[in-house]
Motif scaffolding. Structure first.
Motif, PDB file in Angstrom:
ATOM      1  N   LEU A  97     -43.212  -3.777  18.618  1.00 27.45           N
ATOM      2  CA  LEU A  97     -43.213  -2.417  18.084  1.00 27.45           C
ATOM      3  C   LEU A  97     -42.554  -2.508  16.699  1.00 27.45           C
ATOM      4  O   LEU A  97     -41.329  -2.641  16.602  1.00 27.45           O
ATOM      5  CB  LEU A  97     -42.376  -1.553  19.035  1.00 27.45           C
ATOM      6  CG  LEU A  97     -42.166  -0.105  18.729  1.00 27.45           C
ATOM      7  CD1 LEU A  97     -43.156   0.742  19.517  1.00 27.45           C
ATOM      8  CD2 LEU A  97     -40.747   0.322  19.109  1.00 27.45           C
ATOM      9  N   TRP A 155     -49.163   3.837  21.265  1.00 24.00           N
ATOM     10  CA  TRP A 155     -48.650   4.400  22.505  1.00 24.00           C
ATOM     11  C   TRP A 155     -49.142   5.834  22.579  1.00 24.00           C
ATOM     12  O   TRP A 155     -49.400   6.448  21.529  1.00 24.00           O
ATOM     13  CB  TRP A 155     -47.119   4.416  22.488  1.00 24.00           C
ATOM     14  CG  TRP A 155     -46.483   3.082  22.629  1.00 24.00           C
ATOM     15  CD1 TRP A 155     -46.124   2.242  21.617  1.00 24.00           C
ATOM     16  CD2 TRP A 155     -46.110   2.425  23.841  1.00 24.00           C
ATOM     17  NE1 TRP A 155     -45.549   1.108  22.142  1.00 24.00           N
ATOM     18  CE2 TRP A 155     -45.531   1.196  23.508  1.00 24.00           C
ATOM     19  CE3 TRP A 155     -46.209   2.765  25.203  1.00 24.00           C
ATOM     20  CZ2 TRP A 155     -45.047   0.295  24.454  1.00 24.00           C
ATOM     21  CZ3 TRP A 155     -45.728   1.875  26.146  1.00 24.00           C
ATOM     22  CH2 TRP A 155     -45.165   0.648  25.780  1.00 24.00           C
ATOM     23  N   TYR A 182     -35.310   3.608  20.692  1.00 19.27           N
ATOM     24  CA  TYR A 182     -35.986   2.309  20.570  1.00 19.27           C
ATOM     25  C   TYR A 182     -36.335   1.971  19.123  1.00 19.27           C
ATOM     26  O   TYR A 182     -36.851   0.902  18.845  1.00 19.27           O
ATOM     27  CB  TYR A 182     -37.248   2.257  21.455  1.00 19.27           C
ATOM     28  CG  TYR A 182     -38.281   3.324  21.122  1.00 19.27           C
ATOM     29  CD1 TYR A 182     -39.125   3.184  20.032  1.00 19.27           C
ATOM     30  CD2 TYR A 182     -38.406   4.468  21.893  1.00 19.27           C
ATOM     31  CE1 TYR A 182     -40.059   4.156  19.714  1.00 19.27           C
ATOM     32  CE2 TYR A 182     -39.348   5.448  21.590  1.00 19.27           C
ATOM     33  CZ  TYR A 182     -40.169   5.282  20.503  1.00 19.27           C
ATOM     34  OH  TYR A 182     -41.089   6.253  20.184  1.00 19.27           O
ATOM     35  N   SER A 184     -40.113   9.159  24.641  1.00 22.28           N
ATOM     36  CA  SER A 184     -41.041   8.065  24.927  1.00 22.28           C
ATOM     37  C   SER A 184     -42.338   8.679  25.447  1.00 22.28           C
ATOM     38  O   SER A 184     -42.474   9.900  25.495  1.00 22.28           O
ATOM     39  CB  SER A 184     -40.437   7.100  25.961  1.00 22.28           C
ATOM     40  OG  SER A 184     -41.186   5.920  26.023  1.00 22.28           O
ATOM     41  N   SER A 185     -43.273   7.831  25.840  1.00 25.03           N
ATOM     42  CA  SER A 185     -44.532   8.337  26.388  1.00 25.03           C
ATOM     43  C   SER A 185     -44.434   8.447  27.906  1.00 25.03           C
ATOM     44  O   SER A 185     -43.539   7.854  28.531  1.00 25.03           O
ATOM     45  CB  SER A 185     -45.650   7.367  26.033  1.00 25.03           C
ATOM     46  OG  SER A 185     -45.344   6.091  26.550  1.00 25.03           O
ATOM     47  N   ARG A 202     -31.331   7.423  24.965  1.00 22.79           N
ATOM     48  CA  ARG A 202     -31.861   6.070  24.720  1.00 22.79           C
ATOM     49  C   ARG A 202     -32.845   6.089  23.538  1.00 22.79           C
ATOM     50  O   ARG A 202     -33.770   6.897  23.498  1.00 22.79           O
ATOM     51  CB  ARG A 202     -32.576   5.577  25.983  1.00 22.79           C
ATOM     52  CG  ARG A 202     -33.241   4.222  25.825  1.00 22.79           C
ATOM     53  CD  ARG A 202     -34.739   4.347  25.637  1.00 22.79           C
ATOM     54  NE  ARG A 202     -35.334   3.092  25.242  1.00 22.79           N
ATOM     55  CZ  ARG A 202     -36.637   2.892  25.162  1.00 22.79           C
ATOM     56  NH1 ARG A 202     -37.485   3.862  25.437  1.00 22.79           N
ATOM     57  NH2 ARG A 202     -37.119   1.745  24.755  1.00 22.79           N
ATOM     58  N   PRO A 210     -46.101   5.835  18.095  1.00 24.18           N
ATOM     59  CA  PRO A 210     -45.772   4.520  17.533  1.00 24.18           C
ATOM     60  C   PRO A 210     -46.769   3.475  18.032  1.00 24.18           C
ATOM     61  O   PRO A 210     -47.481   3.715  19.012  1.00 24.18           O
ATOM     62  CB  PRO A 210     -44.373   4.253  18.095  1.00 24.18           C
ATOM     63  CG  PRO A 210     -44.356   4.978  19.393  1.00 24.18           C
ATOM     64  CD  PRO A 210     -45.207   6.203  19.198  1.00 24.18           C
ATOM     65  N   THR A 225     -44.285   4.832  29.527  1.00 23.49           N
ATOM     66  CA  THR A 225     -43.047   4.071  29.757  1.00 23.49           C
ATOM     67  C   THR A 225     -42.248   4.672  30.908  1.00 23.49           C
ATOM     68  O   THR A 225     -41.661   3.952  31.723  1.00 23.49           O
ATOM     69  CB  THR A 225     -42.233   3.980  28.448  1.00 23.49           C
ATOM     70  OG1 THR A 225     -42.964   3.133  27.554  1.00 23.49           O
ATOM     71  CG2 THR A 225     -40.849   3.383  28.669  1.00 23.49           C
ATOM     72  N   ALA A 262     -37.020  -1.144  26.607  1.00 27.16           N
ATOM     73  CA  ALA A 262     -37.711  -0.511  27.743  1.00 27.16           C
ATOM     74  C   ALA A 262     -37.468  -1.284  29.040  1.00 27.16           C
ATOM     75  O   ALA A 262     -37.323  -0.690  30.111  1.00 27.16           O
ATOM     76  CB  ALA A 262     -39.200  -0.412  27.451  1.00 27.16           C
ATOM     77  N   GLN A 282     -45.344  10.983  22.065  1.00 29.68           N
ATOM     78  CA  GLN A 282     -43.960  10.882  22.552  1.00 29.68           C
ATOM     79  C   GLN A 282     -43.413  12.247  22.981  1.00 29.68           C
ATOM     80  O   GLN A 282     -43.471  13.223  22.235  1.00 29.68           O
ATOM     81  CB  GLN A 282     -43.084  10.304  21.436  1.00 29.68           C
ATOM     82  CG  GLN A 282     -43.586   8.956  20.924  1.00 29.68           C
ATOM     83  CD  GLN A 282     -43.471   7.850  21.974  1.00 29.68           C
ATOM     84  OE1 GLN A 282     -42.375   7.423  22.289  1.00 29.68           O
ATOM     85  NE2 GLN A 282     -44.598   7.408  22.517  1.00 29.68           N
TER      86      GLN A 282
HETATM   87  N1  PCA Z   1     -42.827   3.393  24.917  1.00 30.83           N
HETATM   88  C1  PCA Z   1     -42.032   2.444  24.217  1.00 30.83           C
HETATM   89  C2  PCA Z   1     -42.190   2.802  22.781  1.00 30.83           C
HETATM   90  C3  PCA Z   1     -42.975   4.031  22.736  1.00 30.83           C
HETATM   91  C4  PCA Z   1     -43.359   4.306  24.132  1.00 30.83           C
HETATM   92  O1  PCA Z   1     -44.089   5.216  24.501  1.00 30.83           O
HETATM   93  C5  PCA Z   1     -40.597   2.498  24.608  1.00 30.83           C
HETATM   94  O2  PCA Z   1     -40.148   3.503  25.139  1.00 30.83           O
HETATM   95  O3  PCA Z   1     -39.891   1.503  24.349  1.00 30.83           O
END
Ligand code: PCA
Length: 325
Positions: free
Chosen positions: A88, A142, A167, A204-205, A165, A229, A208, A187, A145
């Motif tokens: 990433l 991804w 990233y 995040s998505s 959290r 991202p 994840t 992750a 978010q």
């Molecule tokens: N998952 C990854 C990056 C973006 C996503 O959706 C994560 O949470 O690390």
């Protein structure tokens, strides 16, 4: 067996053994779990190259950060500790602000827009990567978010003081601007971080959250489509230049298939994973109007900050993207 068939069979055996004698083996570190859609796409890419080169170049994926953690993968490829890997890139925005082009809030929030943004960013990004001894093969977004919490959050005031959290730089900055405390965690480590209270929320998505079964510790997921991202598969530039043209062609073909397949999987995964979060007991839905408005304002601040950091090169990407709308 006719004489001719015998000769042909003999040549095939000879060729196969000659190939395996010179077979090159590449390890491909990946940060996300084996079941994640990026990892599944990477595994098929590796198989495609191995098959397409008749085994002359054999690529083996190592998902879940098992060979190198996410934060280490880029450097490992640059320095030739491995020849290929997935990362990433927005996690390295501190090296070059351009790496964060895909995490500018509310710039590209649909798959179609993410694709348009990628089309205009690919050239400048490739140049930056070449300057770091990296050759870009393919990139997959991804899903959008959203925000995860261990409680109901309808305004930034509800989230104040939460350990959040992050990233990459954008996720950490968003936390700060919302009055939360960012803590950077891979992750692969988040299930434990949430279970032990080291973190109480994240952006995040659905993907994840689903991969890491976050419903075991968290209760709410708010869709926000803040940004999309991307993960990038890259090769050490010297290793790339050392390949013959035929092998490069096979890799390019497999990369194009992987990018297409990865995009498709990401689209399919968007609703599937959010539905799975709900099925496993999480409250899911869009952010409240009030929080949505607060996030937009935070997004504007972050956009201005990114444009400032990325300078003319960043502005050129945003202008080209807007012109393509
Ligand atoms: N998952 C990854 C990056 C973006 C996503 O959706 C994560 O949470 O690390």
């Amino acid at each position: 067996m006719s004489k001719l068939t015998q000769i042909a069979a003999g040549i095939a055996v000879f060729a196969a053994s000659a190939m395996s004698a010179h077979a090159e083996k590449w390890d491909m570190p990946m940060a996300y779990s084996a079941t994640n859609f990026h990892s599944a796409t990477g595994a098929q890419f590796a198989e495609c190259v191995t098959l397409g080169t008749g085994g002359a170049l054999e690529i083996t994926t190592h998902p879940g950060g098992s060979l190198y953690s996410g934060a280490e993968i880029k450097r490992a490829i640059q320095t030739g500790q491995v020849n290929i890997g997935e990362r990433l890139l927005s996690g390295h925005q501190n090296e070059n602000a351009l790496f964060g082009f895909d995490s500018v809030p509310f710039l590209a929030t649909s798959f179609a827009d993410s694709e348009k943004l990628w089309e205009v960013a690919k050239g400048p990004l490739t140049e930056v990567l070449n300057g770091q001894n990296l050759h870009l093969l393919y990139s997959v977004p991804w899903p959008g978010q959203g925000l995860y919490f261990d409680r109901e959050v309808n305004t930034t005031a509800d989230a104040k003081g939460i350990k959040f959290r992050s990233y990459n730089a954008a996720s950490a900055r968003m936390a700060e601007l919302m009055g939360m405390l960012p803590v950077q965690i891979e992750a692969a480590e988040i299930s434990q971080a949430f279970a032990t209270g080291v973190a109480q929320g994240m952006v995040s998505s659905g993907s994840t959250g689903y991969d890491r079964k976050v419903w075991e510790s968290l209760s709410h997921y708010y869709s926000a489509d803040a940004w999309m991202p991307r993960n990038y598969v890259m090769v050490n530039l010297d290793a790339w230049n050392g390949l013959d043209e035929g092998t490069q062609n096979v890799i390019n073909g497999c990369s194009a298939i992987a990018e297409y397949a990865g995009d498709w999987r990401s689209i399919q995964y968007t609703d599937f994973t959010v539905n799975e979060l709900a099925k496993n007991g999480m409250a899911t839905g869009p952010v409240s109007d009030e929080l949505g408005a607060e996030l937009r304002a935070i997004g504007e601040t972050m956009t201005a900050e990114w444009l400032e950091a990325a300078g003319d090169a960043g502005k050129a990407i945003v202008d080209a993207y807007k012109a393509a709308q």
